[in-house]
Design an enzyme around this catalytic site. Structure first.
Site, PDB file in Angstrom:
ATOM      1  N   GLU A 148       0.876  -1.186   0.000  1.00 48.89           N
ATOM      2  CA  GLU A 148       0.000   0.000   0.000  1.00 48.89           C
ATOM      3  C   GLU A 148       0.896   1.213   0.000  1.00 48.89           C
ATOM      4  OE1 GLU A 148      -2.947   0.515   3.096  1.00 48.89           O
ATOM      5  OE2 GLU A 148      -3.727  -1.514   2.803  1.00 48.89           O
TER       6      GLU A 148
HETATM    7  C1  BGC Z   1      -5.522   0.736   5.280  1.00 41.29           C
HETATM    8  C2  BGC Z   1      -6.305   0.926   3.992  1.00 41.29           C
HETATM    9  C3  BGC Z   1      -6.771   2.349   3.859  1.00 41.29           C
HETATM   10  C4  BGC Z   1      -5.613   3.292   4.001  1.00 41.29           C
HETATM   11  C5  BGC Z   1      -5.998   4.742   3.894  1.00 41.29           C
HETATM   12  C6  BGC Z   1      -4.495   1.820   5.463  1.00 41.29           C
HETATM   13  O1  BGC Z   1      -4.020   1.812   6.761  1.00 41.29           O
HETATM   14  O2  BGC Z   1      -4.897  -0.516   5.257  1.00 41.29           O
HETATM   15  O3  BGC Z   1      -7.400   0.054   4.022  1.00 41.29           O
HETATM   16  O4  BGC Z   1      -7.418   2.554   2.629  1.00 41.29           O
HETATM   17  O5  BGC Z   1      -5.021   3.103   5.262  1.00 41.29           O
HETATM   18  O6  BGC Z   1      -6.930   5.100   4.851  1.00 41.29           O
END
Ligand code: BGC
Length: 539
Positions: free
Chosen positions: A424
């Site tokens: 992410e």
């Molecule tokens: C989470 C995601 C989320 C992102 C932004 C992360 O900590 O894993 O699900 O979209 O934060 O809020």
């Protein structure tokens, strides 16, 4: 008794100090890991690097079940703790919820369309446990839930997109919370039962698994601060107990995959850990450097150290929590201990390192209070924003691209040069931003360039990058007030139309940006792309 400063009492009175490595060893480690960056000027830090990632690099985008699927009670789906929480008035701004969200349960084709348009190689999504087992246990199996994920997986494969599946992205079946949730040790076997079913059912096609998304957030925000479900506010004890169970559950699931499925399915399995980069306030002052190292150990090391190193918690944590517990008059550390058998069961239970990263914080040493007991106070440090970097739509999440390169190097050195996937990375804009998100383009350009520097210059094995997220979605405590999406979603329209933002065009063309961005004809071709796609919208 004469007043003795706390620091001295900590050093003089504890039995733990003789049983664990002392602070200086950690400091040495940190200096070794960071030495190469400590003399970098601000200018050097921001220099742009031209190059390419190695062949086979996996570009992707992400989502998670509760954030996009909606259909919260369709086709026998059971409620999750997020349904319970968001449906309670006052929990989320505007009383919004994931009841409908992006309605992806009914709009798979539209999601495929966006993924294909982006030409990504991978899509990270999560499985809603209570859509598959409505009450969390196998006998409640819902075939509709299974069918939905089969359609999703088959559709991705038909378009040559690799599914990257998170087994648990925070939406615990409510029925399991009623048994005590992650504080209950039985959850280890119950989670394993669910994962076993998922491997057996989807593992012929899914080759990239993550057990938990951000166990730190589950343990601390869910059971310490009590901000997210299940909203347990017990900051001194519960986070440690919950993390203990999560680590054991992860290890158990890893072994299930290893013993029963790996030989026939040949996939990979890990856990998605979150980590800010932590920079010392002053790199020339020992105790500030030590504080930054401690912060990393308490957050990332809490989970990564047992799994990637030796089956046990980092020394810095054992030292801090042990000492504080003793000063608090407790007979045992609030940090539970693993048995030798558990350590060898946990050690090495990940095939790659998956890290979620958004921002950087600046740490400085502070001797924090003993009461009330808190995981946070156990750190003995304070964190602040990196004030020189651009702010974003979320407080405390500045865009500090250079922190990513340092974090990746730290992981390489600390955990024995693993293969790393950035699972992410992304930035929020306010919900009014429907198209012109140049701030996000800048964020991606600079963060991806730092990942490239880590790969190309520093030799970190960066294998993939997942942009968060595919489209605007339910952003947990922020509801729909902010969006992380490469696509805008109109949540006022029952059809939830998805429209690409400027950043979607950027992400689609990233190959060109990184390899030959100086050639003029390519640049005009890119701008042509942006213009020709600017009115494209998926209905
Ligand atoms: C989470 C995601 C989320 C992102 C932004 C992360 O900590 O894993 O699900 O979209 O934060 O809020």
């Amino acid at each position: 008794m004469a007043a003795v400063p706390l620091v001295l009492r900590v050093l003089v009175t504890t039995r733990h100090m003789w049983t664990h490595r002392g602070p200086l060893q950690h400091l040495n480690g940190y200096i070794l890991r960071l030495g190469k960056f400590s003399h970098q000027s601000k200018f050097q830090r921001k220099m742009y690097h031209y190059g390419t990632f190695p062949q086979g690099f996996s570009w992707g985008v992400s989502s998670s079940a509760y954030q996009i699927e909606g259909a919260w009670n369709a086709d026998r789906k059971g409620p999750s703790i997020w349904d319970t929480f968001t449906q309670k008035p006052g929990s989320i701004p505007g009383n919004s919820s994931g009841d409908v969200a992006c309605d992806s349960y009914h709009r798979l084709e539209e999601d495929f369309y966006m993924l294909r348009a982006l030409r990504v190689k991978s899509y990270r999504f999560s499985l809603s446990w209570s859509r598959i087992f409505p009450n969390g246990r196998h006998p409640s199996l819902s075939q509709n839930g299974v069918d939905y994920y089969n359609r999703l997986i088959d559709g991705l494969l038909a378009y040559n997109i690799t599914p990257m599946v998170t087994l648990y992205h925070w939406d615990l079946p409510q029925a399991l919370q009623d048994l005590g949730g992650w504080e209950n040790i039985d959850m280890i076997n119950i989670f394993n039962e669910f994962c076993d079913f998922c491997f057996a059912t989807f593992g012929d096609r899914v080759k990239f698994w993550m057990t938990f998304n951000q166990p730190h957030t589950i343990a601390w925000s869910g059971y310490g601060l009590g901000e997210i479900p299940p909203n347990v506010k017990n900051p001194g004890i519960a986070p440690y107990r919950v993390a203990h169970n999560l680590i054991k559950a992860h290890a158990k699931v890893y072994h299930t995959y290893d013993d029963k499925y790996r030989a026939s399915q040949g996939g990979l399995i890990s856990i998605a850990l979150n980590a800010d980069w932590i920079e010392p306030k002053d790199v020339n002052i020992f105790r500030e450097v030590l504080a930054a190292d401690r912060a990393l150990q308490f957050k990332l090391g809490w989970f990564a150290h047992p799994i990637f190193k030796n089956g046990d918690y980092p020394d810095a944590m054992k030292w801090q929590v042990g000492n504080k517990s003793e000063l608090q008059g407790l007979s045992n550390s609030r940090l539970p201990a693993f048995t030798e058998q558990e350590k060898s069961f946990i050690r090495g239970t990940a095939d790659m390192f998956c890290v979620n990263h958004y921002t950087t914080q600046i740490a400085r040493h502070a001797t924090l209070r003993l009461s009330p007991q808190s995981y946070k106070y156990d750190h003995d440090l304070l964190e602040a924003e990196e004030s020189g970097s651009p702010s974003t739509a979320i407080t405390n999440q500045r865009a500090v691209a250079w922190g990513l390169r340092r974090l990746l190097n730290w992981i390489k050195e600390e955990y024995g040069d693993p293969e790393i996937y950035i699972t992410e990375n992304g930035v929020a804009t306010d919900s009014k931003t429907t198209w012109d998100d140049t701030g996000r383009v800048f964020y991606y350009k600079t963060y991806i360039d730092e990942a490239l520097k880590a790969s190309d210059i520093d030799g970190v094995k960066v294998k993939g990058y997942i942009a968060t997220s595919l489209m605007d979605s339910f952003e947990w405590l922020n509801g729909y007030k902010v969006g992380f999406g490469l696509h805008h979603v109109d949540f006022t329209n029952p059809n939830r139309p998805r429209t690409p933002k400027y950043s979607a065009h950027f992400y689609f063309r990233k190959d060109f940006i990184w390899s030959v961005s100086t050639s003029r004809w390519k640049r005009s071709q890119y701008l042509g792309q942006v213009c020709s796609h600017s009115s494209q919208s998926v209905q």
